[in-house]
Design an enzyme around this catalytic site. Structure first.
Site, PDB file in Angstrom:
ATOM      1  N   ASP A 114      -5.708  24.739  -5.389  1.00 32.20           N
ATOM      2  CA  ASP A 114      -6.121  23.739  -6.372  1.00 32.20           C
ATOM      3  C   ASP A 114      -5.632  24.252  -7.722  1.00 32.20           C
ATOM      4  O   ASP A 114      -6.194  25.185  -8.295  1.00 32.20           O
ATOM      5  CB  ASP A 114      -7.648  23.585  -6.355  1.00 32.20           C
ATOM      6  CG  ASP A 114      -8.137  22.541  -7.359  1.00 32.20           C
ATOM      7  OD1 ASP A 114      -7.395  22.221  -8.313  1.00 32.20           O
ATOM      8  OD2 ASP A 114      -9.277  22.061  -7.206  1.00 32.20           O
ATOM      9  N   ARG A 130       0.819  -1.224   0.000  1.00 33.28           N
ATOM     10  CA  ARG A 130       0.000   0.000   0.000  1.00 33.28           C
ATOM     11  C   ARG A 130       0.846   1.265   0.000  1.00 33.28           C
ATOM     12  O   ARG A 130       0.391   2.328  -0.420  1.00 33.28           O
ATOM     13  CB  ARG A 130      -0.962  -0.022   1.207  1.00 33.28           C
ATOM     14  CG  ARG A 130      -1.968   1.048   1.100  1.00 33.28           C
ATOM     15  CD  ARG A 130      -3.210   1.063   1.993  1.00 33.28           C
ATOM     16  NE  ARG A 130      -3.404   0.107   3.026  1.00 33.28           N
ATOM     17  CZ  ARG A 130      -2.860   0.200   4.250  1.00 33.28           C
ATOM     18  NH1 ARG A 130      -2.057   1.199   4.547  1.00 33.28           N
ATOM     19  NH2 ARG A 130      -3.132  -0.702   5.155  1.00 33.28           N
ATOM     20  N   TYR A 148     -13.822  24.458  -6.632  1.00 35.30           N
ATOM     21  CA  TYR A 148     -14.488  23.312  -7.255  1.00 35.30           C
ATOM     22  C   TYR A 148     -15.626  22.857  -6.341  1.00 35.30           C
ATOM     23  O   TYR A 148     -15.415  22.645  -5.140  1.00 35.30           O
ATOM     24  CB  TYR A 148     -13.420  22.229  -7.419  1.00 35.30           C
ATOM     25  CG  TYR A 148     -13.857  20.911  -7.963  1.00 35.30           C
ATOM     26  CD1 TYR A 148     -14.373  20.800  -9.248  1.00 35.30           C
ATOM     27  CD2 TYR A 148     -13.718  19.750  -7.211  1.00 35.30           C
ATOM     28  CE1 TYR A 148     -14.740  19.556  -9.750  1.00 35.30           C
ATOM     29  CE2 TYR A 148     -14.072  18.512  -7.713  1.00 35.30           C
ATOM     30  CZ  TYR A 148     -14.598  18.426  -8.977  1.00 35.30           C
ATOM     31  OH  TYR A 148     -14.947  17.205  -9.471  1.00 35.30           O
ATOM     32  N   LYS A 163      -7.262  15.298 -14.881  1.00 38.46           N
ATOM     33  CA  LYS A 163      -7.505  16.225 -15.981  1.00 38.46           C
ATOM     34  C   LYS A 163      -6.335  16.223 -16.963  1.00 38.46           C
ATOM     35  O   LYS A 163      -6.236  15.333 -17.773  1.00 38.46           O
ATOM     36  CB  LYS A 163      -7.802  17.625 -15.422  1.00 38.46           C
ATOM     37  CG  LYS A 163      -8.915  17.637 -14.365  1.00 38.46           C
ATOM     38  CD  LYS A 163     -10.287  17.335 -14.950  1.00 38.46           C
ATOM     39  CE  LYS A 163     -11.350  16.960 -13.927  1.00 38.46           C
ATOM     40  NZ  LYS A 163     -11.584  17.930 -12.877  1.00 38.46           N
TER      41      LYS A 163
HETATM   42  C1  LIG Z   1     -12.080  17.662 -11.572  1.00 39.04           C
HETATM   43  C2  LIG Z   1     -11.550  18.584 -10.572  1.00 39.04           C
HETATM   44  C3  LIG Z   1     -11.217  18.135  -9.295  1.00 39.04           C
HETATM   45  C4  LIG Z   1     -11.496  16.730  -8.826  1.00 39.04           C
HETATM   46  O1  LIG Z   1     -10.825  15.736  -9.532  1.00 39.04           O
HETATM   47  P1  LIG Z   1     -11.404  14.244  -9.548  1.00 39.04           P
HETATM   48  O2  LIG Z   1     -10.247  13.432  -9.966  1.00 39.04           O
HETATM   49  O3  LIG Z   1     -12.528  14.250 -10.533  1.00 39.04           O
HETATM   50  O4  LIG Z   1     -11.879  13.929  -8.173  1.00 39.04           O
HETATM   51  C5  LIG Z   1     -10.700  19.050  -8.406  1.00 39.04           C
HETATM   52  N1  LIG Z   1     -10.506  20.333  -8.737  1.00 39.04           N
HETATM   53  C6  LIG Z   1     -10.810  20.794  -9.954  1.00 39.04           C
HETATM   54  C7  LIG Z   1     -10.573  22.234 -10.267  1.00 39.04           C
HETATM   55  C8  LIG Z   1     -11.348  19.954 -10.909  1.00 39.04           C
HETATM   56  O5  LIG Z   1     -11.693  20.433 -12.099  1.00 39.04           O
END
Ligand SMILES: *Cc1c(COP(=O)(O)O)cnc(C)c1O
Length: 387
Positions: free
Chosen positions: A176, A50, A103, A201
């Protein structure tokens, strides 16, 4: 030995691996230690699968290079990275300041989970100036969580100034940074303590793997983030880590194309009579462009624009007429996507007049001429329905 034992032991002798371009995918929960002393020597040995094996380790090294970090923690999704980082540094009685343009699922985590554990969240204007924001923070504030450009609405904030002033007050900062993918803007170089991104993303880049990361420079903070993952029992798979590493190889090349096409389409939209405003910080004259020009090496494929006010059926008619832009959430993949934003803005504290209904586009790697033709026929449908 009995045949049963021989079968169970067969094929376990290690063979040296030939060298390939990527890391090996090692499948293993159990790790065999070299001697009795090593069993409890976590400082020098990986003692359990893990903790991550070859592919996770290779991805962490590559992300540390990308982010200019001392350590990077991996999480099973981008949202898990945000939740994990917050849980790793906050405790009952603390307060966290969060951008109102965060987000939406991060907001849900703060309002529902942090609240139950006695941590309160206060949302701030995503365009707030650094000085009043930090000066106005109560002594209970332990962390400021930013997102710039903001989700859906693309407000820019002087994150470096917030980080500088927060540090003087002993307040941690996190951001973020999914929009800039750790590449177009490097938060740790600007003094922010924790750089978080949804690798799902742009790093993944193909809309098929979930993962998130949190990167830091301060070794004590790196340890706390790692401990947070350890205590919660999260792990990412070898295969997913391998896929992320593969995506990372082409990140700069893909981002250059996404950025160039998106800017061209933003300029084209800006000149259209059906469009009230374009919200893309890379567009000269757009809100936040000065901060963008100061701190960012380029833009990505994600931005929004406001149609001139019209009934909802005209807005939906625009989206339904699109053929190359898929209708779907998420972004950062090779494909173009569009969504309407209004339903997601309802929980915002600082609502602005965007000039009309907001549409968010993700400009993919298709030919920008084809994408413009698709948008043009979408706008024609909107015109017809708007009357
Ligand atoms: C998509 C996204 C997330 C979350 O990512 P996941 O892998 O879908 O949980 C967090 N912050 C932003 C700005 C996003 O666009």
């Amino acid at each position: 030995m009995d045949e049963e034992t021989r079968l169970i032991r067969a094929g376990t002798a290690p063979r040296s691996l030939v060298k390939t371009v990527g890391p090996p995918i090692q499948k293993g929960s159990t790790v065999l230690l070299p001697n009795a002393e090593a069993l409890y020597d976590d400082d020098h040995h990986v003692t359990y699968g893990r903790q991550g094996l070859a592919a996770q380790g290779a991805l962490q090294d590559a992300l540390a290079t990308l982010e200019g970090a001392v350590g990077v923690s991996l999480y099973p999704s981008g949202l898990a990275a945000l939740a994990g980082a917050l849980l790793a540094v906050l405790k009952a009685g603390d307060q966290v300041l969060v951008s109102d343009a965060i987000y939406k699922p991060t907001r849900r985590f703060c309002d529902h989970v942090l609240k139950r554990f006695g941590i309160s969240t206060t949302y701030f204007d995503p365009e707030a100036e650094a000085e009043p924001l930090v000066a106005g923070a109560s002594d209970a504030v332990r962390l400021i969580l930013m997102e710039s450009p903001g989700s859906l609405t693309f407000e820019m904030q002087d994150q470096a100034a917030v980080a500088r002033l927060a540090r003087d007050r002993g307040i941690l900062t996190a951001t973020d940074n999914t929009w800039a993918a750790g590449y177009l803007y490097r938060p740790l170089e600007h003094g922010i303590d924790i750089s978080i991104q949804a690798l799902t993303k742009y790093v993944g880049g193909h809309s098929d793997v979930f993962m998130g990361s949190a990167a830091a420079r301060d070794p004590e903070l790196v340890r706390r983030l790692d401990d947070g993952v350890l205590h919660l029992g999260w792990a990412v798979s070898q295969e997913d880590a391998y896929q992320m590493l593969r995506g990372l190889r082409t990140l700069p090349t893909r981002l250059a194309r996404h950025g160039e096409s998106a800017l061209r389409i933003a300029h084209w939209l800006k000149a259209r009579p059906e469009v009230a405003e374009v919200y893309h910080p890379a567009l000269p004259g757009a809100p936040g462009h000065e901060l963008f020009a100061r701190d960012y090496s380029g833009g990505c494929g994600l931005f929004a624009f406001a149609l001139k006010p019209a009934p909802e059926e005209a807005v939906n008619g625009f989206l339904d007429a699109l053929t190359l832009f898929g209708l779907g959430f998420s972004w950062g993949g090779f494909e173009s996507l569009a969504i309407s934003c209004e339903p997601q803005l309802k929980t915002r504290k600082f609502r602005r007049d965007y000039g009309g209904p907001l549409i968010r586009l993700h400009v993919g790697l298709e030919s920008p001429d084809d994408l413009i033709a698709d948008l043009a026929q979408g706008l024609a449908a909107y015109e017809r329905l708007a009357g």
